[in-house]
Motif scaffolding. Structure first.
Motif, PDB file in Angstrom:
ATOM      1  N   SER A 356       0.825  -1.214   0.000  1.00  0.00           N
ATOM      2  CA  SER A 356       0.000   0.000   0.000  1.00  0.00           C
ATOM      3  C   SER A 356       0.851   1.252   0.000  1.00  0.00           C
ATOM      4  CB  SER A 356      -0.921   0.036   1.212  1.00  0.00           C
ATOM      5  OG  SER A 356      -1.952  -0.880   1.027  1.00  0.00           O
ATOM      6  N   HIS A 737      -4.089  -9.693 -16.969  1.00  0.00           N
ATOM      7  CA  HIS A 737      -4.705  -9.294 -15.695  1.00  0.00           C
ATOM      8  C   HIS A 737      -4.833 -10.437 -14.707  1.00  0.00           C
ATOM      9  CE1 HIS A 737      -5.445  -5.059 -15.555  1.00  0.00           C
ATOM     10  NE2 HIS A 737      -5.436  -5.109 -16.875  1.00  0.00           N
ATOM     11  N   VAL A 741      -3.213 -10.383 -10.933  1.00  0.00           N
ATOM     12  CA  VAL A 741      -3.882 -10.626  -9.639  1.00  0.00           C
ATOM     13  C   VAL A 741      -3.259 -11.827  -8.943  1.00  0.00           C
ATOM     14  CG1 VAL A 741      -6.063 -11.245  -8.568  1.00  0.00           C
ATOM     15  CG2 VAL A 741      -6.023  -9.569 -10.400  1.00  0.00           C
ATOM     16  N   ASP A 744      -0.229 -11.224  -6.630  1.00  0.00           N
ATOM     17  CA  ASP A 744      -0.531 -10.754  -5.268  1.00  0.00           C
ATOM     18  C   ASP A 744      -1.182 -11.862  -4.437  1.00  0.00           C
ATOM     19  OD1 ASP A 744       0.475  -8.218  -5.642  1.00  0.00           O
ATOM     20  OD2 ASP A 744      -1.370  -7.505  -6.579  1.00  0.00           O
ATOM     21  N   TRP A 745      -2.006 -12.638  -5.117  1.00  0.00           N
ATOM     22  CA  TRP A 745      -2.706 -13.736  -4.441  1.00  0.00           C
ATOM     23  C   TRP A 745      -1.682 -14.708  -3.858  1.00  0.00           C
ATOM     24  CZ3 TRP A 745      -7.956 -14.273  -3.987  1.00  0.00           C
ATOM     25  CH2 TRP A 745      -8.420 -15.507  -3.508  1.00  0.00           C
ATOM     26  N   GLN A 861      -8.523  -3.637 -14.253  1.00  0.00           N
ATOM     27  CA  GLN A 861      -8.062  -3.561 -12.864  1.00  0.00           C
ATOM     28  C   GLN A 861      -9.247  -3.455 -11.909  1.00  0.00           C
ATOM     29  OE1 GLN A 861      -4.914  -0.663 -13.641  1.00  0.00           O
ATOM     30  NE2 GLN A 861      -3.870  -1.422 -11.836  1.00  0.00           N
ATOM     31  N   VAL A 865     -10.256  -5.947  -8.832  1.00  0.00           N
ATOM     32  CA  VAL A 865     -10.476  -5.559  -7.432  1.00  0.00           C
ATOM     33  C   VAL A 865     -11.778  -6.171  -6.909  1.00  0.00           C
ATOM     34  CG1 VAL A 865     -10.976  -3.627  -5.906  1.00  0.00           C
ATOM     35  CG2 VAL A 865      -9.190  -3.426  -7.625  1.00  0.00           C
ATOM     36  N   VAL A 868     -11.564 -10.040  -6.571  1.00  0.00           N
ATOM     37  CA  VAL A 868     -10.802 -10.488  -5.401  1.00  0.00           C
ATOM     38  C   VAL A 868     -11.641 -10.342  -4.130  1.00  0.00           C
ATOM     39  CG1 VAL A 868      -8.853  -9.869  -3.922  1.00  0.00           C
ATOM     40  CG2 VAL A 868      -8.527 -10.093  -6.376  1.00  0.00           C
ATOM     41  N   LEU A 993      -5.041  -8.617   1.128  1.00  0.00           N
ATOM     42  CA  LEU A 993      -5.208  -8.503  -0.311  1.00  0.00           C
ATOM     43  C   LEU A 993      -6.458  -7.687  -0.640  1.00  0.00           C
ATOM     44  CD1 LEU A 993      -4.007  -9.461  -2.975  1.00  0.00           C
ATOM     45  CD2 LEU A 993      -5.502 -11.433  -2.894  1.00  0.00           C
ATOM     46  N   SER A 996      -6.059  -3.918   0.546  1.00  0.00           N
ATOM     47  CA  SER A 996      -5.088  -3.094  -0.183  1.00  0.00           C
ATOM     48  C   SER A 996      -5.565  -2.872  -1.618  1.00  0.00           C
ATOM     49  CB  SER A 996      -3.701  -3.733  -0.176  1.00  0.00           C
ATOM     50  OG  SER A 996      -3.751  -4.980  -0.829  1.00  0.00           O
ATOM     51  N   TYR A 997      -6.309  -3.844  -2.161  1.00  0.00           N
ATOM     52  CA  TYR A 997      -6.872  -3.653  -3.505  1.00  0.00           C
ATOM     53  C   TYR A 997      -7.975  -2.597  -3.485  1.00  0.00           C
ATOM     54  CZ  TYR A 997      -4.687  -6.992  -6.629  1.00  0.00           C
ATOM     55  OH  TYR A 997      -3.798  -7.618  -7.450  1.00  0.00           O
ATOM     56  N   THR A1000      -6.968   1.028  -3.610  1.00  0.00           N
ATOM     57  CA  THR A1000      -6.474   1.603  -4.868  1.00  0.00           C
ATOM     58  C   THR A1000      -7.618   2.084  -5.743  1.00  0.00           C
ATOM     59  OG1 THR A1000      -6.575  -0.529  -5.980  1.00  0.00           O
ATOM     60  CG2 THR A1000      -4.471   0.081  -4.986  1.00  0.00           C
TER      61      THR A1000
END
Length: 1327
Positions: A356, A737, A741, A744-745, A861, A865, A868, A993, A996-997, A1000
């Motif tokens: 972040s 994409h 993702v 990060d996952w 994106q 988000v 997720v 996850l 923080s997603y 954004t």
């Protein structure tokens, strides 16, 4: 000149309360109106008093004047940047507080996030205190998100307004300066340059204010983040930051590259637009010659080079965007690797706090900070250019005409005057000029014309007037002026507005005086003919008036001013003799007889009436006195104006019978001096038909309302690639994409796994289990690499597809334009067609692809988000659905209004520029009439009108963005509280996850939505291009039916019951025409304007398809391909058209002839010497549309083309309408010699050119009136031809009759009687 009368509504933002100001609620009523109907100018709000152009401009001007004085004292150059800082630093630095608080919140947010994840890591269901603490953190996150949304938009709104203020103030100063430039300064700058300052350079202020604050915020924020990261993950964060700082210079290098490519592209684009402009202006000639192919090749060539540059710069852009997109992944990857490999253990709270924090600074460091540097350097360049302009020399305050007690005291006195326009030239412009003019005196100034000295002469006479006006600074000598001056310039200057406003020029209307002035200036009749009379709107530069009308309006303006002294710069040259005499007697020696007048003229016939004559030769006064004195002193007037006189006599001796410019184009009407001559003559002679009927209305440009259909998007993408490539593109996007993702996952899983190991280790205590580092790191590295690769690939492919689509669409549009019938060009002005090729194609080339890629990235994106979050807490989908509905409604609601505001913004911008350029054209007039103040006021009003639209444009987009970010902050709050509420069984990594997603989302979502609106606006460009690409095309260029290669052998032409109109919707211009032109016959075609003379030619060339049959040598023209038909007939068009390119290309674009042929053809038309003098002979490049040849020479080149083609049929569309007599007789002679064996059809305006033809065809209203030998026609005193001949005047009529009789007698001896009989029979049956 009209002042903009418009009651604007008061600006509600001034009286709005705090909440309304923060959320822009005061705009709601406007949106309600905009949703119901189209917004108009009256719906805009008044400019806030602190934003008004006059106030801002005067304030900055005050600072600038002070700086100039100080600089003069301290012997240094004034600094404009210093002035800007002094004027605006206070208000601008205050806005910095918003951004400071915003950036502080941005840094605190990740810390709160870390705290929530920590709570999950040490989760203990029994500890209630910890739960409350966690809830307070969640509340903190939601509040900070809302705070960010509000502050961000307040900041941007305020800095944009600040930028607007600077821009408006600058424009005010630039315009004010432009009104006082003197001649030397004007020589150093051009209108284009000043307009450029006003359109491009000042816009840099709008951009620079946005980013200026980031110059100090950026480094500050970076330092804070590094400290926090040190606290979170220790020194390994430095590795990540290092990557940041490596990426920055790489991106700036890309930017450098990109701008050099842009400059190269721009040069090529200019080239292409110039070529296009020529093709469209000369389209009629290109079609008649059948020259489409070489021109298509020319445009293709330039376009190919342009596209290759565009492709390169697009790839650069793609790399840049992809690197921006991938940077965050690489940075986190490096950080995590270093962190794990230095023996630390991963924990969710630390990793996601780091993610972040990086996210918080990413935009500032990689985007805003470099932008700020770039924009500052750009605006410094602009400031330097504006400063140079503001320091140019000004006109010395006019030796203000000394006040006069009585009218009879006013006078002009000049003694031993010496002036220079340019000190570089040794010879002064004027020297030893002395004279005095008193009331009731007329002083005529004439100049001697040496061969080719015309330019210098006009200079010296007009310079004399400039000197009296104070435009030209005097070196020595005395100029004494008592009384008020007024002036008419040689090039009449017309302001956009009504004719009445042009004449009144700010004075009050006094009907009797106004009527007197109109009569004296021969404008009464013209006013009756024009639609709307004197309230008819005149376009830019008086586009819809003929030259003669412009000159008379300009004269009327001066007369109406009722000043004391009149300076008239050759007002009589633009009108013909008849009107000239009227103006001279009724106006100059009539209405103005009581006043001192100085008249510059070239027409000797008026000199007898002058009280005094001054003769200038190359700037020196060679003689002065009355007409008889000068004659007595042996000055030979005739030799003085020999050249001129000959032409004048020729010009006015024969009355043009009719004015047939192609009878359906507007632009042509004002082009030839001929048409202006006769139009002004017709305004005096009764019974002639008015010219006004010919003008064809241009149809309104279609503007598509509302949305662009899906069909258009499919067409757009299909133009660039086939389905397979598009499928690959979609797959690549999805893959990029998903890996994005997944990366990060994987981190989240890793952190959770680490936690479990730690916990089990803690419980078992005996033997520690190690996490398989290689596996986790390996997979992580693999995912990072694939996301990088896919990211780059996808970007490049996307750009490739969209740019090739622009290429395809351009080609199909260009080909469609070349193949469409001529009628299309008559109803669409050149500007409109060029606009598609410049602006719309420009969008397709660069802006649209970039916006599209950007939008797709952001869109995917956002989906990532939400996906997720939904996987981690499925319940979150329930609130997402209503949020989505609100969002869709908002977008549709906003777009209705924003489209209108954008349209208003661009329509209110153009008056600012057109006012500037028309002011610059009429500078001397504005100063002579002393109306600078009023023009400045008008400029401020136009600026304010644009500011109204611009202000709404800023505020409405902020209104929308605040609401979108509001939706996002609701989503973030739901996620934060949802995680805590459903805390059982949630992994800390998963929570990290999701949160923080979600964070954004705030800036990104509204950016994506605004980009989508941009795309929709730009897709209208695609729509406009496709619309032109699907124009109907004319008949095929080649068909299977090919006549023999030497067709037409004899060149006989038969019209059989031909009807013709330019398009299905228009009336017939030729009605049931039956006529035979036998082989080798010379036929003259006459008739009044609009009788159908040019239409006869158009039917022959099939510029539109005629009904009935036209046969050439027995072949039906309708069955032959257009190129075959058109290339076998030669035409000498009315306007000689040459194209940019070599002389050879102009004569023979297909390279079918040898050099010898070309030289011979040039020799025939006496152009060989001229071309041999050119630097590269035949390979010399002609400048734009052949302007390095005179009109006569251009006409001769066209004749040479006809000679080269060696066709059996020659058509001459009155080629001599604007050629001097010598060239005229040369052309006539060449035609008689070279085309003896050909059938020649001549459309005539002057009867003397066709009186010796074999036959004359008289047309009226599209039907044949008479068709016989000239002498026979003249025997019939009721006939139309007889009347026409009588109209030319007694002497001319007699000479015409004599010629006709001679020709007839000669023929009678030779004529083969049978032939005549046959034709007589044919003609009688046809009647």
């Amino acid at each position: 000149m009209e002042v903009l009368q418009k009651e604007a509504k008061d600006n509600p933002s001034a009286s709005a309360n705090l909440l309304s100001k923060i959320f822009f609620c005061w705009l709601n009523p406007l949106f309600r109106i905009g949703y119901k109907r189209k917004l108009e100018e009256d719906d805009m709000y008044k400019v806030l008093p602190e934003d008004s152009s006059e106030r801002l401009g005067e304030e900055l001007q005050w600072y600038w004047n002070r700086e100039v004085q100080q600089a003069a004292k301290e012997l240094r150059k004034p600094k404009l940047s210093k002035v800007l800082v002094q004027c605006y630093w206070r208000s601008y630095s205050l806005i910095g507080i918003y951004i400071f608080i915003e950036e502080v919140i941005k840094v605190i947010q990740p810390v709160l996030l870390g705290k929530i994840i920590e709570y999950f890591e040490s989760y203990d269901p029994t500890n209630t205190a910890a739960v409350y603490e966690a809830y307070s953190y969640a509340a903190g996150i939601s509040l900070s998100t809302i705070g960010l949304a509000v502050l961000h938009h307040l900041y941007f709104y305020h800095v944009q307004r600040e930028g607007m203020k600077i821009r408006v103030a600058m424009c005010h100063m630039i315009y004010r300066k432009a009104l006082c430039l003197n001649s030397r300064a004007l020589a150093k700058t051009t209108t284009g340059q000043i307009v450029n300052l006003l359109s491009n350079d000042v816009n840099k202020f709008d951009e620079v204010t946005l980013y200026l604050h980031f110059l100090w915020i950026g480094p500050l924020q970076a330092a804070t983040v590094i400290l926090l990261l040190m606290y979170a993950i220790g020194p390994s964060c430095l590795a990540g930051m290092a990557v940041f700082f490596i990426l920055m210079p790489i991106q700036t290098m890309f930017g450098r590259f990109f701008s050099t490519l842009r400059a190269e592209t721009a040069a090529l684009t200019d080239d292409r637009i110039r070529t296009m402009n020529e093709v469209i202006s000369g389209i009629r000639v290109i079609k008649m010659y059948g020259w489409e192919k070489p021109f298509a090749a020319l445009v293709d060539e330039v376009r190919r080079m342009e596209i290759s540059k565009i492709m390169k710069s697009s790839y650069l852009r793609g790399l840049n965007m992809a690197s921006f997109f991938v940077a965050s992944k690489i940075i986190i990857f490096v950080t995590v690797c270093v962190y794990v490999l230095t023996g630390n253990q991963l924990s969710a709270s630390r990793v996601f706090m780091a993610v972040s924090l990086y996210g918080a600074v990413r935009l500032t460091i990689t985007l805003f900070f470099p932008f700020a540097i770039e924009k500052v350097s750009e605006s410094l360049i602009s400031i330097r250019r504006i400063k140079t302009f503001l320091l140019l020399d000004e006109v010395a305050p006019l030796h203000q005409g000394l006040p006069v007690a009585e009218k009879k005291d006013c006078m002009v006195k000049i003694q031993d005057l010496i002036c220079y326009w340019d000190k570089m030239l040794e010879a002064p412009t004027l020297q030893n000029v002395s004279f005095t003019v008193r009331p009731e005196q007329l002083l005529a100034v004439i100049g001697s014309v040496g061969a080719g000295k015309v330019r210098s002469v006009l200079w010296s006479q007009s310079s004399l007037l400039s000197a009296i006006l104070g435009e030209l600074s005097q070196e020595s000598g005395v100029i004494k002026v008592k009384g008020e001056l007024t002036y008419t310039s040689q090039q009449p200057w017309i302001l956009p507005g009504t004719i009445r406003s042009n004449i009144l020029f700010g004075k009050a209307l006094n009907p009797q005086k106004y009527d007197r002035v109109l009569r004296a200036c021969a404008l009464k009749k013209d006013m009756d003919l024009l639609l709307g009379g004197d309230l008819a709107m005149v376009g830019d530069r008086g586009a819809n008036l003929s030259g003669g009308q412009k000159a008379r309006v300009s004269l009327a303006r001066a007369v109406y001013q009722d000043a004391d002294i009149y300076l008239l710069d050759d007002p009589l040259s633009a009108v013909d003799a008849e009107v000239g005499r009227h103006l001279f007697e009724e106006c100059i020696c009539g209405l103005l007889r009581k006043k001192p007048r100085i008249l510059v003229t070239h027409q000797l016939q008026y000199l007898k009436a002058a009280d005094q004559i001054v003769v200038l030769k190359e700037g020196q006064m060679v003689a002065r006195g009355t007409y008889s004195e000068l004659q007595g002193s042996g000055i030979d007037f005739t030799s003085l104006l020999k050249e001129e006189e000959g032409q004048e006599e020729e010009r006015h001796g024969t009355t043009p019978v009719s004015v047939s410019r192609f009878p359906h184009t507007l632009s042509d009407n004002s082009m030839s001096s001929m048409s202006s001559l006769s139009s002004s003559r017709y305004s005096l002679i009764e019974g002639a038909e008015p010219l006004a009927v010919v003008v064809q209305p241009t149809e309104e440009e279609s503007r598509s309302e509302g949305n662009v259909g899906l069909r258009m998007y499919v067409k757009y993408f299909r133009a660039g690639a086939n389905f397979l490539v598009l499928l690959v593109l979609i797959l690549l996007n999805a893959l990029a994409h998903i890996t994005f993702v997944l990366q990060d996952w994987w981190l989240a899983c890793w952190a959770s796994e680490q936690k479990h190991i730690n916990v089990t280790e803690h419980l078992n205590g005996s033997f520690p289990r190690q996490l398989d580092l290689d596996l986790y790191l390996g997979v992580y590295a693999g995912l990072t690499a694939t996301s990088v690769v896919f990211g780059f690939l996808r970007s490049l492919l996307f750009f490739n597809v969209l740019v090739s689509s622009a290429q395809t669409l351009h080609n199909s549009m260009f080909n469609a334009i070349l193949r469409t019938p001529v009628h299309f060009f008559d109803i669409n002005p050149i500007g409109r067609i060029l606009n598609r090729f410049s602006k719309d194609i420009g969008y397709l080339d660069s802006l649209l692809p970039w916006t599209f890629v950007d939008f797709i990235q952001v869109f995917l994106q956002v989906i990532g988000v939400i996906a997720v979050a939904a996987i981690i807490i499925p319940w979150i989908l329930i609130p997402v659905v209503p949020l989505l509905a609100v969002f869709l409604f908002l977008r549709c609601y906003f777009l209705q209004t924003s489209r209108d505001i954008k349209r208003l913004e661009s329509t209110t911008r153009s008056p600012v520029f057109s006012h500037l350029s028309s002011s610059l054209q009429g500078l001397s007039t504005i100063r002579a009439f002393k109306v600078q103040q009023r023009f400045q006021q008008l400029f401020d009003e136009y600026q304010d009108l644009h500011s109204e639209a611009w202000f709404l444009f800023l505020t409405t987009s902020r209104w929308f963005a605040v609401r979108l970010d509001g939706i996002c902050s609701v989503f973030v709050s739901i996620t934060a509280f949802g995680c805590l509420y459903l805390r059982d069984g949630l992994e800390p990594g998963a929570v990290g996850l999701a949160l923080s997603y979600a964070v954004t989302l705030t800036g990104m979502f509204q950016w994506g939505v605004r980009q989508s609106a941009e795309i929709e606006n730009m897709m209208t460009s695609v729509e406009r291009v496709v619309e032109y690409a699907e124009l109907e095309s004319e008949a095929p260029w080649e068909t299977d039916r090919r006549p023999p290669h030497d067709w037409p052998k004899t060149g006989s032409i038969t019209f059989d019951r031909v009807n013709f109109s330019y398009s299905a919707s228009e009336p017939l211009v030729l009605k049931n025409l039956t006529v035979v032109f036998t082989s080798r016959e010379k036929v003259g075609i006459v008739g009044r304007t609009g009788a159908g003379k040019s239409s006869l030619i158009s039917a022959l060339f099939r510029l539109a398809e005629p009904e009935g049959r036209i046969r050439i040598d027995g072949f039906l023209t309708s069955e032959i391909g257009l190129h075959t038909l058109r290339q076998r007939m030669s035409i000498i068009p009315q306007d000689p058209v040459l194209f940019t390119g070599t002389v050879r290309k102009n004569l023979d674009p297909f390279r079918q002839h040898t050099d010898e042929d070309l030289w011979n053809a040039l020799q025939e038309v006496q152009m060989k010497a001229v071309v041999e003098d050119l630097p590269n002979k035949l390979e010399t490049l002609l400048t734009e549309s052949g302007s390095n040849f005179s009109v006569g020479q251009r006409q001769l080149v066209c004749l040479a083309r006809a000679i080269l083609r060696k066709n059996r049929i020659l058509i001459i569309d009155e080629a001599t309408a604007n050629v001097d007599p010598r060239t005229d007789s040369l052309i006539q002679q060449t035609i008689r010699d070279k085309f003896q064996e050909c059938t020649v059809l001549t459309i005539a305006h002057r009867l003397n050119t066709i009186i010796d033809c074999d036959r004359i065809l008289v047309l009226a209203a599209g039907r044949i009136q008479e068709y016989d030998q000239p002498y026979v026609l003249l025997q019939n005193q009721d006939g139309l031809f007889y009347q026409m001949v009588q109209q030319t005047g007694r002497a001319e009529a007699a000479s015409l009759l004599h010629t006709a009789k001679q020709v007839y007698m000669n023929k009678k001896r030779v004529t083969d009687v049978d032939c005549a009989k046959d034709i007589r029979v044919i003609f009688e049956t046809s009647l």
